[in-house]
Write an enzyme that holds these catalytic residues in place. Structure first.
Site, PDB file in Angstrom:
ATOM      1  N   LYS A   1      -0.147  -6.202 -27.598  1.00  0.00           N
ATOM      2  CA  LYS A   1       0.791  -5.789 -26.541  1.00  0.00           C
ATOM      3  C   LYS A   1       2.209  -6.243 -26.877  1.00  0.00           C
ATOM      4  O   LYS A   1       3.161  -5.467 -26.771  1.00  0.00           O
ATOM      5  CB  LYS A   1       0.350  -6.418 -25.208  1.00  0.00           C
ATOM      6  CG  LYS A   1       1.448  -6.564 -24.177  1.00  0.00           C
ATOM      7  CD  LYS A   1       0.954  -7.162 -22.891  1.00  0.00           C
ATOM      8  CE  LYS A   1       1.175  -8.641 -22.702  1.00  0.00           C
ATOM      9  NZ  LYS A   1       2.563  -9.053 -22.423  1.00  0.00           N
ATOM     10  N   ASN A   2       2.353  -7.510 -27.267  1.00  0.00           N
ATOM     11  CA  ASN A   2       3.699  -8.067 -27.449  1.00  0.00           C
ATOM     12  C   ASN A   2       4.388  -7.591 -28.731  1.00  0.00           C
ATOM     13  O   ASN A   2       5.561  -7.866 -28.941  1.00  0.00           O
ATOM     14  CB  ASN A   2       3.655  -9.595 -27.391  1.00  0.00           C
ATOM     15  CG  ASN A   2       3.407 -10.082 -25.971  1.00  0.00           C
ATOM     16  OD1 ASN A   2       3.455  -9.289 -25.028  1.00  0.00           O
ATOM     17  ND2 ASN A   2       3.127 -11.362 -25.823  1.00  0.00           N
TER      18      ASN A   2
ATOM     19  N   ARG B   1      12.893 -17.627 -16.563  1.00  0.00           N
ATOM     20  CA  ARG B   1      13.056 -16.698 -17.678  1.00  0.00           C
ATOM     21  C   ARG B   1      14.398 -15.955 -17.669  1.00  0.00           C
ATOM     22  O   ARG B   1      14.439 -14.727 -17.568  1.00  0.00           O
ATOM     23  CB  ARG B   1      11.873 -15.725 -17.720  1.00  0.00           C
ATOM     24  CG  ARG B   1      10.538 -16.440 -17.757  1.00  0.00           C
ATOM     25  CD  ARG B   1       9.364 -15.514 -17.879  1.00  0.00           C
ATOM     26  NE  ARG B   1       9.224 -14.948 -19.198  1.00  0.00           N
ATOM     27  CZ  ARG B   1       8.238 -14.134 -19.567  1.00  0.00           C
ATOM     28  NH1 ARG B   1       7.323 -13.786 -18.693  1.00  0.00           N
ATOM     29  NH2 ARG B   1       8.166 -13.664 -20.775  1.00  0.00           N
TER      30      ARG B   1
ATOM     31  N   ARG C   1      -2.861  -5.794 -17.634  1.00  0.00           N
ATOM     32  CA  ARG C   1      -1.571  -5.790 -18.363  1.00  0.00           C
ATOM     33  C   ARG C   1      -1.778  -6.061 -19.842  1.00  0.00           C
ATOM     34  O   ARG C   1      -0.981  -5.604 -20.662  1.00  0.00           O
ATOM     35  CB  ARG C   1      -0.655  -6.903 -17.829  1.00  0.00           C
ATOM     36  CG  ARG C   1       0.067  -6.602 -16.553  1.00  0.00           C
ATOM     37  CD  ARG C   1       1.126  -7.674 -16.307  1.00  0.00           C
ATOM     38  NE  ARG C   1       1.971  -7.829 -17.480  1.00  0.00           N
ATOM     39  CZ  ARG C   1       2.510  -8.969 -17.888  1.00  0.00           C
ATOM     40  NH1 ARG C   1       2.321 -10.078 -17.213  1.00  0.00           N
ATOM     41  NH2 ARG C   1       3.260  -9.015 -18.962  1.00  0.00           N
TER      42      ARG C   1
ATOM     43  N   CYS D   1       9.591 -14.746 -12.977  1.00  0.00           N
ATOM     44  CA  CYS D   1       8.205 -14.365 -12.739  1.00  0.00           C
ATOM     45  C   CYS D   1       7.401 -15.631 -12.549  1.00  0.00           C
ATOM     46  O   CYS D   1       7.953 -16.736 -12.582  1.00  0.00           O
ATOM     47  CB  CYS D   1       7.658 -13.494 -13.861  1.00  0.00           C
ATOM     48  SG  CYS D   1       7.295 -14.384 -15.354  1.00  0.00           S
TER      49      CYS D   1
ATOM     50  N   ASP E   1       1.012 -18.655 -24.861  1.00  0.00           N
ATOM     51  CA  ASP E   1       0.131 -17.616 -24.316  1.00  0.00           C
ATOM     52  C   ASP E   1      -1.351 -17.938 -24.512  1.00  0.00           C
ATOM     53  O   ASP E   1      -2.210 -17.180 -24.064  1.00  0.00           O
ATOM     54  CB  ASP E   1       0.453 -16.243 -24.945  1.00  0.00           C
ATOM     55  CG  ASP E   1       1.812 -15.721 -24.533  1.00  0.00           C
ATOM     56  OD1 ASP E   1       2.431 -16.319 -23.625  1.00  0.00           O
ATOM     57  OD2 ASP E   1       2.266 -14.715 -25.118  1.00  0.00           O
TER      58      ASP E   1
HETATM   59  C1  LIG Z   1       6.580  -9.364 -24.201  1.00  0.00           C
HETATM   60  C2  LIG Z   1       6.526 -10.630 -24.968  1.00  0.00           C
HETATM   61  O1  LIG Z   1       6.584 -10.647 -26.186  1.00  0.00           O
HETATM   62  N1  LIG Z   1       6.395 -11.748 -24.240  1.00  0.00           N
HETATM   63  C3  LIG Z   1       6.285 -13.017 -24.921  1.00  0.00           C
HETATM   64  C4  LIG Z   1       7.682 -13.546 -25.200  1.00  0.00           C
HETATM   65  O2  LIG Z   1       8.366 -13.653 -23.953  1.00  0.00           O
HETATM   66  P1  LIG Z   1       9.949 -13.856 -23.965  1.00  0.00           P
HETATM   67  O3  LIG Z   1      10.556 -13.120 -25.081  1.00  0.00           O
HETATM   68  O4  LIG Z   1      10.399 -13.562 -22.564  1.00  0.00           O
HETATM   69  O5  LIG Z   1      10.030 -15.424 -24.216  1.00  0.00           O
HETATM   70  P2  LIG Z   1      11.182 -16.249 -24.918  1.00  0.00           P
HETATM   71  O6  LIG Z   1      10.732 -16.651 -26.274  1.00  0.00           O
HETATM   72  O7  LIG Z   1      12.467 -15.504 -24.791  1.00  0.00           O
HETATM   73  O8  LIG Z   1      11.261 -17.538 -23.982  1.00  0.00           O
HETATM   74  C5  LIG Z   1      11.189 -18.860 -24.492  1.00  0.00           C
HETATM   75  C6  LIG Z   1      11.940 -19.793 -23.580  1.00  0.00           C
HETATM   76  O9  LIG Z   1      13.332 -19.493 -23.673  1.00  0.00           O
HETATM   77  C7  LIG Z   1      13.883 -19.306 -22.385  1.00  0.00           C
HETATM   78  N2  LIG Z   1      14.962 -18.307 -22.489  1.00  0.00           N
HETATM   79  C8  LIG Z   1      14.703 -17.102 -23.075  1.00  0.00           C
HETATM   80  C9  LIG Z   1      15.688 -16.158 -23.183  1.00  0.00           C
HETATM   81  C10 LIG Z   1      16.962 -16.455 -22.687  1.00  0.00           C
HETATM   82  O10 LIG Z   1      17.902 -15.650 -22.739  1.00  0.00           O
HETATM   83  N3  LIG Z   1      17.187 -17.670 -22.115  1.00  0.00           N
HETATM   84  C11 LIG Z   1      16.209 -18.610 -22.012  1.00  0.00           C
HETATM   85  O11 LIG Z   1      16.440 -19.713 -21.487  1.00  0.00           O
HETATM   86  C12 LIG Z   1      12.702 -18.830 -21.532  1.00  0.00           C
HETATM   87  O12 LIG Z   1      12.927 -19.023 -20.159  1.00  0.00           O
HETATM   88  C13 LIG Z   1      11.581 -19.678 -22.104  1.00  0.00           C
HETATM   89  O13 LIG Z   1      11.604 -20.943 -21.507  1.00  0.00           O
HETATM   90  O14 LIG Z   1       7.594 -14.826 -25.837  1.00  0.00           O
HETATM   91  C14 LIG Z   1       6.950 -15.831 -25.020  1.00  0.00           C
HETATM   92  C15 LIG Z   1       6.996 -17.145 -25.790  1.00  0.00           C
HETATM   93  O15 LIG Z   1       6.193 -17.066 -26.906  1.00  0.00           O
HETATM   94  C16 LIG Z   1       5.532 -15.385 -24.683  1.00  0.00           C
HETATM   95  O16 LIG Z   1       4.970 -16.303 -23.770  1.00  0.00           O
HETATM   96  C17 LIG Z   1       5.513 -13.999 -24.061  1.00  0.00           C
HETATM   97  O17 LIG Z   1       4.189 -13.531 -23.945  1.00  0.00           O
HETATM   98  C1  LIG Z   2       3.873 -13.874 -20.698  1.00  0.00           C
HETATM   99  C2  LIG Z   2       3.361 -12.773 -21.240  1.00  0.00           C
HETATM  100  O1  LIG Z   2       3.925 -11.539 -21.180  1.00  0.00           O
HETATM  101  P1  LIG Z   2       5.376 -11.142 -20.607  1.00  0.00           P
HETATM  102  O2  LIG Z   2       6.388 -11.785 -21.480  1.00  0.00           O
HETATM  103  O3  LIG Z   2       5.392  -9.655 -20.705  1.00  0.00           O
HETATM  104  O4  LIG Z   2       5.432 -11.655 -19.180  1.00  0.00           O
HETATM  105  C3  LIG Z   2       2.090 -12.804 -22.000  1.00  0.00           C
HETATM  106  O5  LIG Z   2       1.814 -11.840 -22.726  1.00  0.00           O
HETATM  107  O6  LIG Z   2       1.334 -13.796 -21.863  1.00  0.00           O
END
Ligand SMILES: CC(=O)N[C@H]1[C@@H](OP(=O)(O)OP(=O)(O)OC[C@H]2O[C@@H](n3ccc(=O)[nH]c3=O)[C@H](O)[C@@H]2O)O[C@H](CO)[C@@H](O)[C@@H]1O
Ligand SMILES: C=C(OP(=O)(O)O)C(=O)O
Length: 419
Positions: A22-23, A121, A398, A116, A306
């Site tokens: 998915k990711n 996030r 999902r 969420c 995850d």
């Molecule tokens: C769709 C997808 O691929 N989702 C994955 C992606 O989420 P996602 O890409 O949202 O996660 P991030 O790696 O960006 O987040 C990591 C950390 O950075 C923080 N942050 C992120 C962006 C930003 O602009 N500012 C900030 O502070 C977030 O709140 C979090 O604490 O990576 C996460 C971390 O491996 C996984 O749990 C999710 O399943």
């Molecule tokens: C946190 C997850 O997905 P998303 O970033 O789409 O919320 C996940 O795949 O576990």
């Protein structure tokens, strides 16, 4: 609302074929916005999040055709550049349309995704990096208004924090920027490598793929490509734990052991055998008890956040104690009170959970507020005595393709009950 009913205590024995990730599929789908040519993705899982992304792309004027696991996306010139709240709020990965829209059209209006269950996030890293590339960004009424009428300009970006989504957004934006962009302290999850490899097939110039420093030399245009989505390492890990928690033997076909090394090392310490097979690997635990092992979540190649909830389920029935520390998201222990309802002994202190193993869990009615917490309750239910009913199945839909069928084929007593 549908529920999942499990009668626990059965060993799992058999074979599970791992679906596309998915990711990885979600960012790959948004990469279609970078070119007017068709992007053909295969091994795309059938999941609610994939349909949501499909709907969002269709709203942006993208042609979307799905035949079995093959999705063809075509984003002609002149499509919309506005991603509305109604679809973005359903799935945070929607924010990944921002980089491609801005790079191709010089303008984008994308709803802020909002927080969420697992944390606030924010998307500040995505926005400040785009600003560093010359974009003008304004926030108004819950929307990001981004513009770069003369195009984005390559620069050196050092991410203050490792972010999967920000790395993906910037990788796509930089592919069509003027000059060279360096993304330092970039995330290097296998899903990012998959995206980078697809972009290269589309004509992008990217060096350092697989490392934490990506160098992208912008090109004037990208073309179509065909790309198979990488196998899902989180689905892989989830079923590995299903085998371990039930004391069974399951071969994970198509799984990539090199993508789950930190999990495999943790399982080995917990007395679970992991062995390579010609088309994946096998996970076996027989008569021995699981041993408690401490785990801390980290960006790849560390232990994935995850997989934290699923590992906690395994540790609830371990011999001894395990300290589980969550360093990525500030609120990712929602499964703890539900596991406690099944007899687990877990104490949370800030970002750490002390899990004291118990002999057995007992089935109960449970529910969770996110995808991985929900599946951790399914895993606990597989090991528990008696019946477990997991509510709010839409979270599972999902991210897990044919969850009940895959587990039932290995001997689990699990069914979906329509409400
Ligand atoms: C769709 C997808 O691929 N989702 C994955 C992606 O989420 P996602 O890409 O949202 O996660 P991030 O790696 O960006 O987040 C990591 C950390 O950075 C923080 N942050 C992120 C962006 C930003 O602009 N500012 C900030 O502070 C977030 O709140 C979090 O604490 O990576 C996460 C971390 O491996 C996984 O749990 C999710 O399943
Ligand atoms: C946190 C997850 O997905 P998303 O970033 O789409 O919320 C996940 O795949 O576990």
């Amino acid at each position: 609302m549908d529920k999942i009913r499990i009668r626990g205590g059965r060993q799992l024995d058999g074979v599970i074929r791992i679906s596309g990730a998915k990711n990885a599929a979600l960012p790959l789908m948004t990469a279609a916005l970078l070119t007017p040519d068709p992007l053909v993705l295969t091994n795309v899982p059938e999941l609610a999040d994939i349909s949501t992304m499909g709907k969002l792309l269709v709203e942006l004027g993208v042609g979307f055709e799905r035949i079995d696991d093959k999705v063809t996306l075509t984003a002609p010139d002149g499509g919309s550049t506005t991603a509305d709240y109604d679809l973005v709020r359903k799935m945070r990965a929607s924010v990944l349309v921002l980089g491609p829209l801005l790079a191709r059209h010089g303008v984008a209006k994308v709803s802020l995704p909002g927080g969420c269950a697992i944390g606030a996030r924010p998307v500040d890293l995505h926005l400040s990096a785009l600003e560093a590339m010359g974009a003008e960004i304004k926030l108004d009424g819950g929307y990001v208004y981004a513009s770069a009428p003369k195009g984005l300009i390559g620069t050196r970006i050092v991410f203050p924090k490792v972010s999967v989504g920000a790395t993906e957004n910037l990788l796509m934006a930089a592919a069509l920027a003027k000059g060279t962009t360096v993304l330092a302290n970039a995330a290097r999850e296998p899903e990012i490598t998959d995206l980078a490899e697809c972009l290269v097939k589309m004509g992008a110039r990217i060096e350092g793929i697989g490392s934490d420093s990506l160098t992208i030399t912008g090109v004037d245009g990208l073309h179509g490509a065909t790309h198979a989505v990488v196998p899902d390492r989180i689905e892989t890990g989830t079923y590995a734990i299903a085998a371990a928690i039930t004391g069974g033997s399951v071969e994970l076909k198509g799984a990539r052991l090199d993508h789950v090394q930190s999990l495999a090392q943790t399982l080995a310490k917990a007395r679970v055998d992991v062995t390579l097979t010609p088309d994946g690997f096998r996970v076996v635990r027989r008569n021995n008890r699981i041993r408690g092992v401490d785990v801390m979540t980290e960006p790849f190649p560390g232990f994935p956040t995850d997989m934290q909830a699923q590992m906690m389920s395994l540790m609830t029935v371990a011999e001894g104690a395990a300290m589980i520390t969550e360093t990525i998201f500030e609120n990712r222990f929602m499964h703890v009170p539900e596991l406690a309802r099944m007899g687990a002994d877990v104490t949370v202190h800030h970002s750490s959970a002390l899990v004291r193993g118990v002999e057995t869990l007992r089935g109960a009615q449970v529910m969770a507020t996110d995808l991985r917490a929900s599946v951790s309750l399914v895993l606990a239910g597989l090991a528990a005595e008696g019946e477990t009913v997991v509510n709010r199945v839409y979270h599972l839909d999902r991210g897990y393709e044919k969850l009940e069928q895959k587990l039932a084929a290995c001997g689990a007593d699990i069914e979906r009950v329509a409400a």
